[in-house]
Design an enzyme around this catalytic site. Structure first.
Site: not given
Ligand code: AMP
Ligand code: ZN
Length: 121
Positions: A40, A94, A101, A107-109
């Site tokens: 991330d 999320n 989200q 995406h799985l964190h």
């Molecule tokens: P969510 O809030 O669950 O939709 O999480 C999206 C995640 O994507 C966030 O934790 C961001 O920091 C991450 N993110 C956004 N753009 C990128 C990217 N280009 N490379 C890696 N992580 C990213």
């Protein structure tokens, strides 16, 4: 779910489809036939990796309907082992606005390397 379909139907406007295609760089830490794991950009823990399906879907429920969630969880556990998270880790999907989200490609964190609080924020 054919791998041909997974690699030939990206959404050109989707950030994570563009990471899957290699158009946008990411620090990839593991892959399998159906999923990619990368760090991330804005880590919330010492280890914070996103595990995404190669095939576009808006959220975890859509990916589940495609039979794609097992590959995410399996790859997340492989990354956890690679990263030495032997004390445990947290997996989070999320979903939707109230779920926090912001990227609408499943995406799985994977979060680890510190003790996770509960309840989450
Ligand atoms: P969510 O809030 O669950 O939709 O999480 C999206 C995640 O994507 C966030 O934790 C961001 O920091 C991450 N993110 C956004 N753009 C990128 C990217 N280009 N490379 C890696 N992580 C990213
Ligand atoms: Zn996508």
């Amino acid at each position: 779910m054919s791998s041909e379909n997974e690699t030939t139907t990206p959404d050109p406007h989707c950030l994570f489809c563009r990471i899957v295609s290699g158009e946008i760089p990411a620090e990839v830490v593991a892959t399998n036939d159906h999923a990619i794991a990368f760090r991330d950009l804005n880590p919330q823990a010492p280890v914070h990796v996103l595990v995404i399906p190669r095939r576009h879907a808006a959220n975890a429920a859509e990916t589940a309907a495609q039979g794609g969630t097992d590959a995410l969880i399996t790859l997340a556990d492989k990354v956890a082992q690679q990263e030495g998270l032997d004390q445990g880790y947290r997996l989070v999907f999320n979903t939707g606005r109230d779920g926090g989200q912001v990227v609408f490609h499943t995406h799985l964190h994977l979060l680890g390397g510190r003790n996770m609080g509960w309840p989450p924020g």
